[in-house]
Scaffold this motif. Structure first.
Motif, PDB file in Angstrom:
ATOM      1  N   LEU A  38       0.833  -1.195   0.000  1.00 29.16           N
ATOM      2  CA  LEU A  38       0.000   0.000   0.000  1.00 29.16           C
ATOM      3  C   LEU A  38       0.875   1.254   0.000  1.00 29.16           C
ATOM      4  O   LEU A  38       1.905   1.310   0.682  1.00 29.16           O
ATOM      5  CB  LEU A  38      -0.899  -0.020   1.242  1.00 29.16           C
ATOM      6  CG  LEU A  38      -2.019   1.005   1.313  1.00 29.16           C
ATOM      7  CD1 LEU A  38      -3.011   0.803   0.172  1.00 29.16           C
ATOM      8  CD2 LEU A  38      -2.735   0.909   2.645  1.00 29.16           C
ATOM      9  N   SER A  42      -1.747   6.319   1.867  1.00 31.96           N
ATOM     10  CA  SER A  42      -2.849   5.470   2.328  1.00 31.96           C
ATOM     11  C   SER A  42      -2.504   4.816   3.661  1.00 31.96           C
ATOM     12  O   SER A  42      -3.346   4.708   4.550  1.00 31.96           O
ATOM     13  CB  SER A  42      -3.177   4.394   1.289  1.00 31.96           C
ATOM     14  OG  SER A  42      -3.593   4.985   0.081  1.00 31.96           O
ATOM     15  N   GLN A  70      -2.724  -3.787   0.458  1.00 33.51           N
ATOM     16  CA  GLN A  70      -3.786  -3.368   1.355  1.00 33.51           C
ATOM     17  C   GLN A  70      -3.343  -3.523   2.808  1.00 33.51           C
ATOM     18  O   GLN A  70      -2.350  -4.166   3.092  1.00 33.51           O
ATOM     19  CB  GLN A  70      -5.046  -4.193   1.108  1.00 33.51           C
ATOM     20  CG  GLN A  70      -4.848  -5.679   1.250  1.00 33.51           C
ATOM     21  CD  GLN A  70      -6.007  -6.477   0.672  1.00 33.51           C
ATOM     22  OE1 GLN A  70      -7.036  -5.919   0.308  1.00 33.51           O
ATOM     23  NE2 GLN A  70      -5.847  -7.781   0.600  1.00 33.51           N
ATOM     24  N   MET A  83      -7.989  -1.436   4.116  1.00 29.77           N
ATOM     25  CA  MET A  83      -7.688  -0.157   3.467  1.00 29.77           C
ATOM     26  C   MET A  83      -6.946  -0.446   2.178  1.00 29.77           C
ATOM     27  O   MET A  83      -5.906  -1.113   2.195  1.00 29.77           O
ATOM     28  CB  MET A  83      -6.815   0.688   4.405  1.00 29.77           C
ATOM     29  CG  MET A  83      -6.302   1.958   3.815  1.00 29.77           C
ATOM     30  SD  MET A  83      -7.401   3.289   4.256  1.00 29.77           S
ATOM     31  CE  MET A  83      -6.549   4.658   3.523  1.00 29.77           C
ATOM     32  N   GLU A  85      -5.874   1.462  -1.818  1.00 28.20           N
ATOM     33  CA  GLU A  85      -5.518   2.779  -2.355  1.00 28.20           C
ATOM     34  C   GLU A  85      -6.739   3.654  -2.584  1.00 28.20           C
ATOM     35  O   GLU A  85      -6.716   4.846  -2.317  1.00 28.20           O
ATOM     36  CB  GLU A  85      -4.713   2.587  -3.651  1.00 28.20           C
ATOM     37  CG  GLU A  85      -4.443   3.849  -4.418  1.00 28.20           C
ATOM     38  CD  GLU A  85      -5.547   4.198  -5.414  1.00 28.20           C
ATOM     39  OE1 GLU A  85      -5.821   5.401  -5.573  1.00 28.20           O
ATOM     40  OE2 GLU A  85      -6.138   3.273  -6.005  1.00 28.20           O
ATOM     41  N   CYS A  87      -9.288   4.080  -0.930  1.00 31.38           N
ATOM     42  CA  CYS A  87      -9.863   4.625   0.309  1.00 31.38           C
ATOM     43  C   CYS A  87      -9.210   5.932   0.741  1.00 31.38           C
ATOM     44  O   CYS A  87      -9.669   6.552   1.696  1.00 31.38           O
ATOM     45  CB  CYS A  87      -9.716   3.612   1.448  1.00 31.38           C
ATOM     46  SG  CYS A  87     -10.539   2.055   1.156  1.00 31.38           S
ATOM     47  N   ASN A  88      -8.149   6.340   0.088  1.00 29.61           N
ATOM     48  CA  ASN A  88      -7.423   7.529   0.542  1.00 29.61           C
ATOM     49  C   ASN A  88      -8.042   8.840   0.066  1.00 29.61           C
ATOM     50  O   ASN A  88      -7.600   9.909   0.457  1.00 29.61           O
ATOM     51  CB  ASN A  88      -5.943   7.459   0.158  1.00 29.61           C
ATOM     52  CG  ASN A  88      -5.717   7.488  -1.339  1.00 29.61           C
ATOM     53  OD1 ASN A  88      -6.566   7.907  -2.114  1.00 29.61           O
ATOM     54  ND2 ASN A  88      -4.542   7.038  -1.751  1.00 29.61           N
TER      55      ASN A  88
END
Length: 176
Positions: A38, A42, A70, A83, A85, A87-88
């Motif tokens: 990740l 992030s 992740q 989480m 990428e 989600c950032n």
């Protein structure tokens, strides 16, 4: 005739230019993490989410999945979410910045963009915290929270910021 469309074409050209440039820069950034898991931004967000959840009494650990690019959130002993990428919220921030710069108004554009990015960043962190808490305590609402409620929070914030930019800054006539 084309003269009538010049302001609209100018706004559209600025939007597309800023959007494409920022998107290419972001893709270059992501490519630099291709084999490392990740991306660092992030991961930084995941760490902040963990810290907030620990503060709120939701013991949280992070588990890296380098191959899967992740990070898993283990909250109160269960794997609540992961989480990735996407989600950032950087893609949302790029869209926000592109729109604001399409209606460029000098120095105040930069100040508004910086304030807006800070607000979007905070909203995104709180969005992920909220999703983790829902998935931990009310997992039956997890899908609706993930697919509808929390995206509405982040996109709603963007739309609200755009409306503020247009109403109070971009469409204000300047004294000449």
């Amino acid at each position: 005739m084309l003269k009538d469309f010049k302001p609209v074409l100018s706004i559209l050209l600025r939007f597309i230019t800023v959007y494409v440039v920022l998107l290419l820069v972001y893709q270059f950034y992501l490519n630099s993490f291709a084999q490392l898991g990740l991306d660092s931004f992030s991961h930084f967000i995941a760490e902040q989410v963990r810290d907030i959840q620990n503060y709120l009494g939701y013991p949280t650990e992070l588990f890296d999945d380098i191959k899967g690019e992740q990070v898993y959130f283990k909250v109160k002993g269960i794997y609540a979410t992961r989480m990735v990428e996407g989600c950032n919220a950087i893609s949302v921030m790029i869209l926000f910045v592109s729109f604001v710069f399409a209606f460029y108004k000098g120095k105040k554009t930069f100040f508004f963009v910086m304030a807006g990015l800070l607000i979007l960043y905070l909203m995104n962190v709180l969005r992920i915290v909220g999703l983790n808490l829902v998935m931990t305590d009310y997992s039956q609402y997890g899908k609706i929270a993930h697919d509808y409620i929390f995206p509405a929070v982040i996109y709603g914030t963007v739309v609200l910021l755009w409306l503020i930019w247009i109403k109070f800054f971009a469409l204000q006539y300047e004294n000449t």
